[in-house]
Each structure stands twice: as C-alpha cells, then as structure tokens.
Design a protein around this motif. Structure first.
Motif, mmCIF file in Angstrom:
data_model
loop_
_atom_site.group_PDB
_atom_site.id
_atom_site.type_symbol
_atom_site.label_atom_id
_atom_site.label_comp_id
_atom_site.label_asym_id
_atom_site.label_seq_id
_atom_site.Cartn_x
_atom_site.Cartn_y
_atom_site.Cartn_z
ATOM 1 N N MET A 164 0.881 -1.104 -0.028
ATOM 2 C CA MET A 164 0.086 0.085 -0.115
ATOM 3 C C MET A 164 1.001 1.231 -0.004
ATOM 4 S SD MET A 164 -3.003 -1.011 0.188
ATOM 5 C CE MET A 164 -4.125 -2.205 0.547
ATOM 6 N N ASP A 165 0.547 2.211 -0.772
ATOM 7 C CA ASP A 165 1.259 3.508 -0.932
ATOM 8 C C ASP A 165 0.548 4.275 0.507
ATOM 9 O OD1 ASP A 165 2.802 4.371 -3.672
ATOM 10 O OD2 ASP A 165 1.791 2.424 -3.527
ATOM 11 N N ARG A 166 1.381 5.014 0.870
ATOM 12 C CA ARG A 166 0.813 6.002 2.056
ATOM 13 C C ARG A 166 -0.300 6.830 1.765
ATOM 14 N NH1 ARG A 166 6.057 6.108 1.801
ATOM 15 N NH2 ARG A 166 6.380 8.293 1.204
ATOM 16 N N ILE A 167 -0.830 7.325 2.959
ATOM 17 C CA ILE A 167 -1.757 8.558 2.326
ATOM 18 C C ILE A 167 -0.735 9.648 2.701
ATOM 19 C CG2 ILE A 167 -3.780 9.650 3.634
ATOM 20 C CD1 ILE A 167 -4.950 7.186 4.432
ATOM 21 N N SER A 171 -4.136 6.685 -2.809
ATOM 22 C CA SER A 171 -3.739 6.075 -4.183
ATOM 23 C C SER A 171 -4.814 5.009 -4.305
ATOM 24 C CB SER A 171 -2.339 5.144 -3.804
ATOM 25 O OG SER A 171 -2.249 4.500 -4.923
ATOM 26 N N ALA A 172 -5.938 5.256 -4.997
ATOM 27 C CA ALA A 172 -6.982 4.534 -5.208
ATOM 28 C C ALA A 172 -6.633 3.149 -6.303
ATOM 29 C CB ALA A 172 -8.385 5.115 -5.728
ATOM 30 N N ALA A 173 -5.505 3.636 -6.985
ATOM 31 C CA ALA A 173 -5.379 2.506 -8.028
ATOM 32 C C ALA A 173 -4.721 1.695 -7.327
ATOM 33 C CB ALA A 173 -4.764 3.024 -9.190
ATOM 34 N N SER A 174 -4.176 1.836 -6.154
ATOM 35 C CA SER A 174 -3.187 0.848 -5.537
ATOM 36 C C SER A 174 -3.727 0.291 -4.244
ATOM 37 C CB SER A 174 -1.837 1.715 -5.007
ATOM 38 O OG SER A 174 -2.242 2.850 -4.078
ATOM 39 N N ASP A 213 -10.663 2.408 -0.578
ATOM 40 C CA ASP A 213 -9.596 2.891 -1.101
ATOM 41 C C ASP A 213 -8.261 2.343 -0.723
ATOM 42 O OD1 ASP A 213 -9.236 3.971 1.182
ATOM 43 O OD2 ASP A 213 -10.020 5.874 0.672
ATOM 44 N N GLY A 214 -8.127 1.210 -0.241
ATOM 45 C CA GLY A 214 -6.944 0.681 0.443
ATOM 46 C C GLY A 214 -6.614 0.865 1.712
ATOM 47 N N TYR A 215 -7.545 1.987 2.264
ATOM 48 C CA TYR A 215 -7.273 2.457 3.678
ATOM 49 C C TYR A 215 -8.661 2.519 4.579
ATOM 50 C CZ TYR A 215 -2.776 4.045 1.443
ATOM 51 O OH TYR A 215 -1.889 4.292 0.991
ATOM 52 N N SER A 216 -9.542 2.938 3.686
ATOM 53 C CA SER A 216 -10.976 3.190 4.530
ATOM 54 C C SER A 216 -12.040 2.642 3.464
ATOM 55 C CB SER A 216 -11.047 4.598 5.031
ATOM 56 O OG SER A 216 -11.149 5.550 3.940
ATOM 57 N N PHE A 217 -13.128 2.463 4.213
ATOM 58 C CA PHE A 217 -14.488 2.150 3.311
ATOM 59 C C PHE A 217 -15.529 3.367 3.238
ATOM 60 C CE2 PHE A 217 -12.622 -1.999 4.398
ATOM 61 C CZ PHE A 217 -13.159 -2.697 3.394
ATOM 62 N N LYS A 218 -16.130 3.399 1.928
ATOM 63 C CA LYS A 218 -17.211 4.067 1.962
ATOM 64 C C LYS A 218 -18.532 3.519 1.457
ATOM 65 C CE LYS A 218 -19.484 8.019 -0.425
ATOM 66 N NZ LYS A 218 -19.364 9.141 -1.526
ATOM 67 N N THR A 219 -19.479 3.204 2.505
ATOM 68 C CA THR A 219 -20.462 2.416 2.326
ATOM 69 C C THR A 219 -22.009 3.076 1.673
ATOM 70 O OG1 THR A 219 -19.792 1.283 4.234
ATOM 71 C CG2 THR A 219 -22.082 0.737 3.582
ATOM 72 N N TYR A 220 -22.457 2.498 0.957
ATOM 73 C CA TYR A 220 -23.435 3.057 0.015
ATOM 74 C C TYR A 220 -24.724 2.287 0.593
ATOM 75 C CZ TYR A 220 -20.203 5.329 -2.898
ATOM 76 O OH TYR A 220 -19.327 6.097 -3.486
ATOM 77 N N ARG A 221 -25.834 2.841 1.100
ATOM 78 C CA ARG A 221 -26.902 2.159 1.779
ATOM 79 C C ARG A 221 -28.350 2.621 1.151
ATOM 80 N NH1 ARG A 221 -23.568 2.479 6.451
ATOM 81 N NH2 ARG A 221 -22.839 0.431 7.326
#
Length: 597
Positions: free
Chosen positions: A1-4, A18-21, A74-82
């Motif tokens: 993972m690349d850093r934020i 880094s969304a593509a990573s 995104d490699g670090y956290s989630f976004k949840t669609y409900r």
C-alpha cells in the motif's frame, strides 16, 4: 500500500489516497507457491462480513457487495452506500446479491429486491435504478449469482482459480492446467496466512494479479499471485516440527549452520534443515537452560552458543552437548540482554546490572561498576567497532563508548551519547539496537527514532518520520551485501539506501509475520545470503537480492476535501457556494476564498 499523503494548503485539507493501489503491491521474486492471504473484516470498516460480489472500477477502487450495503474500498478506508427510502438515487436494498462490471467499466449492483438493477454514476457518486424489464436477458444471466459462481474463473501462468461448487461448502480451488492437479484453499487455524473462512462466496483477480476472495461470514481475503516476498516460520500446535512459540525474541546461526530461535517465554527452537528441536528448562535436569524467557542468543568464534535469559546466562557446547550456567561466577537472577565477542575472544555481557567480561582462558568473570562507566545500569545492546571500542546501549541512559584497557584491566570512558534538547544529540536514551556498517558508520536504534553516527566528526544524523521511515520505535538493524540497511520496528521493516537515504517500507501485507518486531531479534546469515527478523507472530527470512520494487506505479487520486473541518459533499453548499459538482478525484479544479478555512 502506498501511504496517505496529507497536504495542508492554506485554506484546505486534502487527503490523497492511492485508489489505484488498493492492493498489496508485490515486492519480491515470482514463485508459484502457496498463497499468503491477509484479511479485511469489519475491524477495518467493512460494513458486513458476507461478501456477494467483488469488482475493481476504472479508477482503482475495490467494490464489495455485502448484506449491510455496498462498500467501496480505497486501500485504507471504506465508503458504504446504503438504501435510503427518501433518495431514489441510492441503492434499492442493503442486501447485495452481486456486483459486476460491464465492458464500458460501469458498476452494476443486483440486490435482493430483484425488481431493479442499480448502475453507479461516477460523475454524481450515486445510482440509477433501472427496471429489470429494460435489461437484456444475456446481461441478467451474467449478473445472476448462481451463473456467476459457476462461471467465474481467473487464469495466470499455468494456473486457473475458480469457486469450487462441487463441494458441500464452496471453496477456492486452483487448477494446474498442465498436470490437472487441483489444490483447495481452506481455513487452517495453525496457519496465519490461510483463508480466514472456508466457505467462499466470490473471487476476483485485479490487473495487478491480486486475488480477492470473499467469504460468507469472514469478510475479504487477498493474496498476490506474483510471488512470496518473505518466508515465514511459525508455531503450529499440531506438530512438533515448528517453532516452540510465535513470540520470537532472539535469533542466531551457529558454526554448523543450525538456526537458534529464542522465544519470549517458551525456550528455544533449533532448526537444522527441516528438523526442529525444542530446548526448554527442565527442573529435573542439570543439563538445561537457566530460564525459558530468552532475551539474546550469540554464537562465538569457537562455536559456543551463549543464551541470555531473564534470570541469567547459559552457554551450550555443541561438541560436548552440555549447558553451563554462570551462577557460580555471580550471574544469578540477573537479566542478560546482550552478548558479544572482541578480537581477543573475550565475551562481553550486557545485563540489567551493567557490563561483565568473561575471559575463556582464565574462566573468570569480571563485573564493571556501572556507576563508573555507564549513565544507567540497564544494558540492552553491546557492539564492538573497528577501533576496538565497545558501544554499550542502555534502557534510559543513552550510549557509553568504552575502551578496554587490558593492562589495568578496566574500561576507559571515551564518550557518552545522550538525548538532549540540542543539535547533534541522539533521538532517545532508550537504546535497543546498534550496528556498525561496512563503511564504519554506527546505526543506532532507539525508542524514539533511528540515528546515524559519523565517527569521523562525531555528528549524529536523525531520520525523522517525514523521511519515510514507517515507525520510530526501532527493534533491529542489519546490512545486506549490497549496502542496503534493513531496519525492523513496530510497523514492519524498512530498507534504506545508504547512499541516497531513500526508504522503502514493508508490512504484513507483503508477507511479514506481523508489523511488530522484537528488539534485538535480527540476524544476518554467514552461510547464505539471508536475513532473519523475529516478532510477536513468528520469524521471517528472506534473500534481500530477491526483493525488488514494483515497477507499475499506482495512480494517485484525491478522495476527500474538508473545509472548516467538515467533509465537502457533492453539491453541498459551503459559505453559500457549491464547491464540488462531482467527486473530488474527477474534479480538475476548485475555487476557494479567504473564508474557506
């Protein structure tokens, strides 16, 4: 993972991700070996642990369908669609049945409502609900979950990965297309790299050859198909042919090439090829180690193995197969954390009561008054430099550089290195490891950073976290044959280019036993080009020449904009104005004024 990367630009805070990573970038040589799975569960923010559908979008985000909503990672956290009953642009149910991507890179979501399909709008970050009657039969068949599970497969090299639907519980299977042999991947409680659940619900291979495996109750597993960066030794409770315990505290290789692995509380494992021998204290026997709580192991030039423990020192003679304790010479109930040998073959012992010297010719042990030579009696590490000076690192008293005086049988204090509120001081007075590199520079691992001491001018260079070093609590230091320094700490292992100071970090996602490594548990083999690092979940070994950076660079995208410490949503007014009309990563420019803090 690349850093934020967090950039503070005048009036805004932008978080770059880094969304593509959003994958583990493979960092080592390619081998077709057993996969190493890491897990993503609700502890990392996954909405729910039953996975129905996995896909990667055109910007690099991973999408997971769950029974608690649709998750974007995104490699670090989630976004949840409900589901939102007041918003017809939300998904139409929280229970996702499948997620797929069409030829135009559109993300489609089938929920248990069954009446509509939901198509994601990249520009608006919402969904269009399209009635099933308007969808072609061929596409409905494609998104149908039963059809998907029967047909989903991914090939790489000579292998094909499929969801095996022939068993009572669905599993991940790998078919060797040349031999026809099938390997099934299942949960194994003794193997930390196995799947964390045997009932597989979906698989997906992304464009970086990362295999994502969904389960019915345990979230996501992922593994790289490109190789096995780091070999791994661990404790298997079902066999004696493994480490006696996972909490590794000491490592050494004897003159016969046997690997000695000490553990925090349960003794030692000696590995000779594929044979494992466990050594633990036996109260009924005299010929045993003094304590099971191992703190350090050192193999001297004569072939003796010195074992520092919490309550004393043991020495093993491999020819006589005899352990000796040094209680008769005064080392009783004293913690031993360091052992080294000088050019005259004297053994120097670092203890919780200062420094001892053992002369093998006279069989005498001499204790040096810590009040005379040290700033603190708790010794954690000892090395001898090319000037024959002893560097003694302590737990709270910094470093004492000492010069043995054989004529007067004493130690001369050359210099004390302490942490002080001024330039050219070491980072901390807690010293856990030291190493003299091939050019004579001294690397110092402290509880609050990594330092580099230049003996020619006495200057200390400090590696700040801004330099790229992943953690400041340093555990071990060694050097490979190409001049790279390898630094273990509490967030993995870092490789430092000694000439450019460029740093590359490795974590458990690369195959490390965990991100936490033990102080002093590091060893460079004399017989093979291998480095050993131990931590709280086992032992890693690797050939540093086989660790290569990933050549495919990840795409960096912006994922969040904050103004006045509040997240800016699409079409949301801030100070009376709309800042974003589309997701931040699709926005080419933004306009702010002096009030947009």
């Amino acid at each position: 993972m690349d850093r934020i990367f967090k950039i503070h630009v005048a009036v805004i805070l932008i978080v770059l991700t880094s969304a593509a990573s959003v994958f583990w970038i493979p960092t080592a040589y390619a081998q077709d070996t057993d996969l190493k799975f890491t897990n993503i569960t609700s502890e990392q923010g996954l909405a729910q642990s039953t996975i129905h559908g996995i896909v990667k979008d055109k910007y690099g985000f991973m999408w997971f369908g769950t029974w608690g909503g649709l998750c974007r990672y995104d490699g670090y956290s989630f976004k949840t669609y409900r589901y939102n009953r007041t918003n017809n642009k939300s998904i139409n149910s929280n229970m996702v049945h499948n997620v797929i991507k069409d030829a135009d890179q559109n993300i489609w979501v089938l929920t248990f409502s069954g009446e509509e399909l939901c198509r994601y709008n990249y520009e608006k970050d919402n969904f269009d609900r399209i009635p099933v009657a308007r969808i072609s039969k061929s596409f409905l068949k494609l998104i149908n979950r039963r059809h998907h599970l029967r047909t989903v497969s991914y090939g790489y090299k000579n292998f094909k990965w499929v969801v095996d639907t022939t068993l009572l519980s669905l599993s991940l299977s790998r078919l060797d297309v040349q031999t026809g042999k099938i390997k099934r991947y299942q949960y194994n409680s003794a193997n930390v790299w196995s799947l964390n659940g045997s009932n597989v619900s979906d698989i997906y291979m992304d464009n970086h050859r990362i295999l994502w495996v969904g389960t019915y109750s345990y979230g996501i597993n992922k593994a790289s198909l490109n190789g096995k960066p780091f070999d791994y030794f661990y404790h298997d409770p079902f066999t004696a042919q493994s480490l006696v315990d996972n909490n590794v505290s000491a490592i050494c290789e004897d003159n016969s090439g046997r690997l000695w692995v000490g553990t925090r509380d349960n003794g030692i494992t000696v590995i000779d090829d594929n044979n494992y021998r466990h050594i633990t204290k036996d109260k009924e026997k005299v010929n045993t180690i003094v304590d099971n709580q191992i703190r350090f192991i050192f193999c001297d030039s004569r072939g003796m193995i010195w074992i520092g423990t919490k309550t004393g020192l043991s020495r093993y003679d491999p020819d006589q197969r005899i352990f000796r304790q040094f209680i008769d010479l005064g080392l009783k109930d004293i913690s031993v954390y360091a052992v080294t040998e000088d050019l005259a073959h004297n053994i120097w012992i670092g203890t919780w009561q200062g420094v001892y010297q053992y002369n093998p010719l006279t069989d005498k042990l001499k204790h040096f008054d810590p009040a005379q030579v040290l700033n603190y009696p708790w010794v954690r590490t000892i090395i001898q430099d090319r000037k024959k000076q002893l560097w003694v690192g302590t737990e709270g008293g910094g470093i004492s550089i000492l010069k043995p005086d054989p004529v007067r049988d004493t130690l001369i204090v050359v210099k004390h290195l302490l942490h002080q509120e001024k330039k050219n001081a070491i980072s901390d007075n807690r010293i856990y490891c030291m190493y003299e590199d091939s050019e004579g520079f001294i690397w110092i691992g402290t509880g609050n950073g990594l330092d580099l001491y230049n003996p020619s001018n006495g200057k200390v260079f400090h590696f700040p976290l801004q330099s790229g070093l992943a953690d400041a609590s340093i555990a071990g230091i060694t050097e490979d044959n190409n001049g790279f320094m390898w630094i273990s700490h509490k967030k993995g292992i870092s490789r430092i280019n000694r000439k450019t100071f460029k740093i590359r970090n490795y974590t458990s996602q690369d195959g490390l036993q965990s991100n936490e490594f033990s102080e002093g548990a590091v060893f460079k083999s004399r017989f093979q080009n291998k480095l050993y690092f131990g931590g709280n979940n086992g032992l890693n070994v690797f050939n540093p020449d086989h660790i290569h950076p990933e050549k495919t660079l990840p795409v960096i995208v912006l994922t969040e904009l904050q103004i006045l410490n509040h997240k800016v949503d699409i079409n949301k007014k801030v100070n009376g104005r709309v800042i974003l009309t589309k997701p931040l990563y699709l926005t080419k420019e933004i306009t702010l004024n002096h009030g947009d803090k």
